[in-house]
Write an enzyme that holds these catalytic residues in place. Structure first.
Site, PDB file in Angstrom:
ATOM      1  N   GLU A  61      35.564  38.260  35.280  1.00  0.00           N
ATOM      2  CA  GLU A  61      36.674  37.506  35.878  1.00  0.00           C
ATOM      3  C   GLU A  61      36.138  36.405  36.772  1.00  0.00           C
ATOM      4  O   GLU A  61      35.223  36.628  37.568  1.00  0.00           O
ATOM      5  CB  GLU A  61      37.564  38.407  36.741  1.00  0.00           C
ATOM      6  CG  GLU A  61      38.372  39.459  36.006  1.00  0.00           C
ATOM      7  CD  GLU A  61      39.261  40.248  36.970  1.00  0.00           C
ATOM      8  OE1 GLU A  61      39.615  39.715  38.043  1.00  0.00           O
ATOM      9  OE2 GLU A  61      39.589  41.401  36.656  1.00  0.00           O
ATOM     10  N   GLU A  75      37.838  47.147  38.620  1.00  0.00           N
ATOM     11  CA  GLU A  75      37.440  46.953  40.013  1.00  0.00           C
ATOM     12  C   GLU A  75      37.519  48.254  40.810  1.00  0.00           C
ATOM     13  O   GLU A  75      38.282  48.380  41.774  1.00  0.00           O
ATOM     14  CB  GLU A  75      38.286  45.863  40.672  1.00  0.00           C
ATOM     15  CG  GLU A  75      38.111  44.500  40.026  1.00  0.00           C
ATOM     16  CD  GLU A  75      38.943  43.412  40.674  1.00  0.00           C
ATOM     17  OE1 GLU A  75      38.631  42.221  40.457  1.00  0.00           O
ATOM     18  OE2 GLU A  75      39.919  43.737  41.404  1.00  0.00           O
TER      19      GLU A  75
END
Length: 677
Positions: A313, A156
């Site tokens: 995710e 991320e």
């Protein structure tokens, strides 16, 4: 790109299914239970090592591979492939103690402390040296390990540290500016520095846009957002280069965050990956979160240029970081997961495998919850794994949209800088308005960059492009000239890529294409509405439009409740070249916007996947002589849909009809003649 997700799914024999695996949080005796339960749940791929830097390198001059070695071997011997992460998103305590100047500084001058993840400045030389060395050692150790299926770079990018205002960042920003503008004269013109006596005479005079007395220079702020995204991208490219050199032939990805992350240009990161991976979490406060899910899935597919992509995710139930972390209802995890599959994902992963006992994310749901194998979540996860095994034949097929929706991080950044006409007019609101109009009619769209090839699309939607570069303007204009159908949302095309107003009348870059001039922007107070003659309304924003060749399709009411643009055009249409361009002169209500989108699609000969009641979502994946129709029911009523094919999941097809129960999902393998595929 020489590798793709297809390489991974071929190795796995079907859809990738699993999640983040963090064995360092647990004693060794738990690991064997993990792999046994992974088999039980149908897991075939896990992400390992995302936050393991302090385990791998406990001291600056010490590497300890014992845990990774054992876990990699254990997974391989049990037939579970590994997405191995470079653990650079969480530097260990020794690093920040040894290099305190690598910690990021806020715009107000606060040096952030160690104690969380991503505690580093993206422009720190010390961080770059340490991270690259770590990645090199990791790649050398595991490049030939048989468990390795793909590389996961960082985690991320920029989620917590995209913007740093330290001196290292200032130096890097100046270098970035010199490369972009070449001369101070060009920079001064681009930023409009003669306003408020900001003209620069030396590169060293330029700092990041730190906290100051009043509004900051918008050109400087916009460029700092670009620089900051590029600084993270340079780190991504550096790690990627190390992996490619030491471990050629292994696919590389990173988990971009779609609309969840404003400060990082997802298009730029996706272009530098062998396969596109995204994270998505439902906004719990949004009753239409399933529409947000679909939007982000279509954005992921757009970033992947139509190729299959990986959901890196999502959650089995509640997350831990929203104000109220609402748990998912029974059936919702299946519905969410299969929606991603419907929209082009060939891999479906969760954060995380085993729910943490300690730490900041212990209340984030997981595949194996605190309750173990007795609770609903585990039963749902295991049933889903079995179902995905039966759906493996959809891998490699693609979703084809007839409509493109244009999405641009640079325009998002520019629209929401300080001192705009209304801080209530938000970029994602505009995107979601237009997207939901398409979604509600089951019209499939690809969410693309404005620079993408638009020629394959029957219609193109521009929810908002406040900032529009010359090149992207030319791309859109050529599309319409050559026969395309374009619909544009309000407050678009008004500034260039330096956030300078395009003169000669709004909407600047699109004025001639749309055949109109906007005389004045008229933002509304939050409680105000502007009624249209057809009884619908607009909120937040309207415009006073002067037609210059366009045809008025809808008007604001010529009465007091018509608002500040009363009697004037609300929706226009203009013939341009061989194509047609529509414009919405306000933030239209859902019904009004849906009417407009329906008209555009009808004229562009765009048809829905199926005709069904509102709330029944339909998406089709197609490949060589095969096609799969996904029917996802977001209502509380049973819905019947006419189909021709064989039911693969959720229900059988009886007498040409698939029955979709409330909250259910049905997948149908369609009977198609070869010529139609």
């Amino acid at each position: 790109m020489t590798q793709s997700l297809n390489d991974v799914t071929r190795r796995l024999g079907g859809i990738a299914y699993g999640g983040d695996y963090n064995p360092e949080q647990w004693p060794k005796e738990v690991w064997h239970e993990d792999v046994r339960l992974m088999h039980e749940a149908g897991v075939n791929l896990v992400t390992v090592g995302v936050f393991s830097w302090s385990r791998i390198q406990p001291r600056p001059d010490v590497y300890d591979w014992s845990l990774h070695d054992e876990v990699m071997d254990l997974l391989h011997h049990n037939g579970i492939a590994v997405d191995l992460a470079t653990p650079t998103a969480a530097p260990p305590p020794w690093f920040t103690r040894k290099h305190p100047d690598a910690r990021p500084i806020t715009a107000s001058g606060t040096r952030l402390a160690h104690g969380s993840r991503q505690v580093f400045c993206p422009s720190s030389p010390a961080y770059a040296e340490a991270a690259d060395a770590l990645v090199g050692e990791l790649a050398t150790r595991y490049a030939d390990h048989p468990a390795l299926a793909m590389w996961h770079v960082h985690n991320e990018w920029g989620n917590h540290n995209a913007l740093c205002y330290c001196d290292n960042s200032a130096d890097a920003f100046r270098a970035w500016l010199q490369d972009r503008y070449k001369s101070l004269d060009v920079l001064n013109d681009s930023w409009g520095t003669d306003f408020w006596s900001q003209r620069y005479g030396d590169w060293e005079e330029i700092d990041p846009p730190r906290e100051t007395t009043a509004f900051r220079n918008p050109g400087q702020e916009l460029d700092y957002l670009r620089f900051s995204s590029d600084a993270l991208l340079r780190r991504h490219l550096a790690e990627t280069a190390v992996l490619r050199r030491i471990s050629p032939g292994i696919p590389i990805t990173t988990n971009v965050m779609g609309t969840l992350e404003k400060k990082v240009d997802g298009h730029a990161f996706a272009a530098e990956c062998d396969l596109v991976s995204v994270d998505h979490y439902l906004p719990a406060a949004d009753p239409h979160g399933h529409v947000d899910l679909a939007l982000n899935a279509d954005l992921a597919r757009g970033m992947a240029a139509g190729r299959p992509w990986l959901l890196m995710e999502h959650s089995t139930s509640a997350v831990n970081w929203q104000p109220v972390n609402v748990a998912k209802q029974p059936g919702e995890t299946r519905r969410n997961t299969l929606t991603h599959l419907a929209r082009g994902a060939d891999g479906l992963m969760f954060f995380q495998w085993r729910q943490s006992r300690a730490g900041a994310e212990k209340w984030h749901s997981a595949m194996l919850p605190h309750a173990g194998t007795e609770g609903r979540i585990w039963k749902d996860v295991s049933a889903l794994g079995a179902e995905l095994a039966h759906l493996s034949e959809v891998t490699g097929t693609r979703v084809h949209g007839d409509v493109a929706v244009l999405f641009d991080w640079h325009s998002w950044w520019a629209l929401e800088l300080q001192a705009r006409p209304s801080d209530q007019f938000r970029y994602l609101d505009a995107v979601r308005d237009w997207y939901e109009a398409l979604w509600s009619m089951n019209i499939t769209c690809d969410v693309l960059s404005p620079s993408a090839d638009l020629t394959p699309y029957r219609a193109v939607i521009v929810p908002n492009l406040y900032l529009l570069s010359d090149d992207d303007t030319d791309n859109i204009t050529r599309y319409v000239q050559h026969g395309g159908h374009l619909a544009v949302g309000c407050f678009s095309g008004v500034v260039d890529d330096c956030d300078r107003v395009r003169l000669g009348g709004h909407p600047g870059a699109l004025r001639d294409l749309l055949g109109l001039v906007v005389d004045e922007f008229l933002p509304l107070r939050s409680s105000d509405r502007a009624r249209l003659e057809d009884g619908t309304d607009a909120r937040q924003w309207v415009e006073r439009i002067e037609p210059r060749g366009c045809t008025t399709i809808r008007r604001f009411a010529d009465t007091a409740d018509g608002g500040p643009a009363r009697g004037g055009p609300a929706v226009t249409r203009h013939s341009f070249g061989r194509g047609t361009a529509w414009y919405a002169g306000g933030r239209l209500s859902p019904q009004s916007l849906q009417d407009l989108v329906r008209e555009v699609c009808e004229q562009a000969h765009v048809t829905p996947v199926v005709v069904a009641p509102l709330g029944l979502e339909a998406v089709r994946r197609a490949g060589h002589r095969r096609s799969y129709l996904f029917l996802i029911n977001h209502t509380q009523e049973t819905v019947g849909v006419a189909v021709a094919g064989v039911g693969l999941a959720g229900a059988e097809v009886v007498d040409g009809q698939a029955v979709v129960p409330p909250g259910g999902v049905v997948v149908v393998r369609e009977d198609l003649p070869a010529a139609s595929v």
